[in-house]
Design a protein around this motif. Sequence first.
Motif, PDB file in Angstrom:
ATOM      1  N   UNK A 149       0.826  -1.204   0.000  1.00 23.39           N
ATOM      2  CA  UNK A 149       0.000   0.000   0.000  1.00 23.39           C
ATOM      3  C   UNK A 149       0.865   1.260   0.000  1.00 23.39           C
ATOM      4  N   UNK A 150       1.985   1.232   0.724  1.00 27.11           N
ATOM      5  CA  UNK A 150       2.915   2.364   0.709  1.00 27.11           C
ATOM      6  C   UNK A 150       3.493   2.571  -0.695  1.00 27.11           C
ATOM      7  N   UNK A 151       3.850   1.468  -1.351  1.00 22.91           N
ATOM      8  CA  UNK A 151       4.399   1.559  -2.711  1.00 22.91           C
ATOM      9  C   UNK A 151       3.356   2.114  -3.675  1.00 22.91           C
ATOM     10  N   UNK A 152       2.103   1.697  -3.504  1.00 25.83           N
ATOM     11  CA  UNK A 152       1.021   2.179  -4.367  1.00 25.83           C
ATOM     12  C   UNK A 152       0.847   3.686  -4.218  1.00 25.83           C
ATOM     13  N   UNK A 153       0.827   4.160  -2.971  1.00 26.74           N
ATOM     14  CA  UNK A 153       0.636   5.590  -2.731  1.00 26.74           C
ATOM     15  C   UNK A 153       1.829   6.383  -3.255  1.00 26.74           C
ATOM     16  N   UNK A 154       3.033   5.839  -3.105  1.00 27.17           N
ATOM     17  CA  UNK A 154       4.225   6.538  -3.598  1.00 27.17           C
ATOM     18  C   UNK A 154       4.203   6.684  -5.109  1.00 27.17           C
TER      19      UNK A 154
END
Length: 285
Positions: A149-154
């Motif tokens: 999810x962090x990678x998606x938002x980044x």
Amino acid sequence: ALLSEGHVILEGVPGTGKTLLARCFARSLNLDYKRVQFTPDLMPADILGTNIFNFQKNEFILQRGPIFTECLLAEEITRPPPKTQAALLEAMQERTVTIDGTGYPLSSMFLVVATQNPIEQEGTYPLPEAQLDRFLFKLQVGFPTEEQEKAMVSLHGHQTAMPDLDRLDVRPQVQRDEIIALRQMVASLHLSDDMVNYIVSLVRASRTHPALLHGASPRSANMLATAARAYAAISGRAYAIPDDVKDLFLPALRHRVVMTPAAHIEGSNTDGILRQVLASVPAPR
């Protein structure tokens, strides 16, 4: 599912990427793609199409609906009335549609990817078991891990619209002739007598489990066998093994069985019961 000529239900809450997954799948396999947002007022003609009178030619001309495609994304399949659901599911089974008494064939690649929301049931028409049985798989799309999810938002936190597949560099990887050849290869894969017995024993065991009111149908045994062949081919083998069946057992049967009221009250779930069925039948060696 595509190699087995089957259809798929994706179940998950909104925002988990079901639509994007279907679009990327169709683009990668070079399939024509159409999307239909199902609503309570959607009628069969909105999907199948209708004959419209052409005054210039003095004849009726077929206005084809979105079902005339290869990969059809049916968003919120539980929203429309049963008549509309039945029209779609008939096309899934027969791969033809009948409009004003005339039959029209669909593409041999025709694949339905249906989505449904497990948390909103008000104003919906849940698919009956007989209609669910026509789907090969029911896949549960859950939340990503924290790191994902962090990678998606980044990567995508700068936009709210659906990502552009061209900008994501999603390109066709195969051609139609290759998919047809793969299907023919899957159909020719060897399935030993032990594997046939194992599949049938699993399906029949679901009919005698005390927590299941209705077990899996005979159709599910055929579908599981076909899917096991396709799974073996994807894994690079010319034969299916018990692990193929075990990996596919839950997605292939979770929508084909009905729990007893007592099992519901006890808080059981379909996947847990199917795991018990899987553990009760010894796999061939």
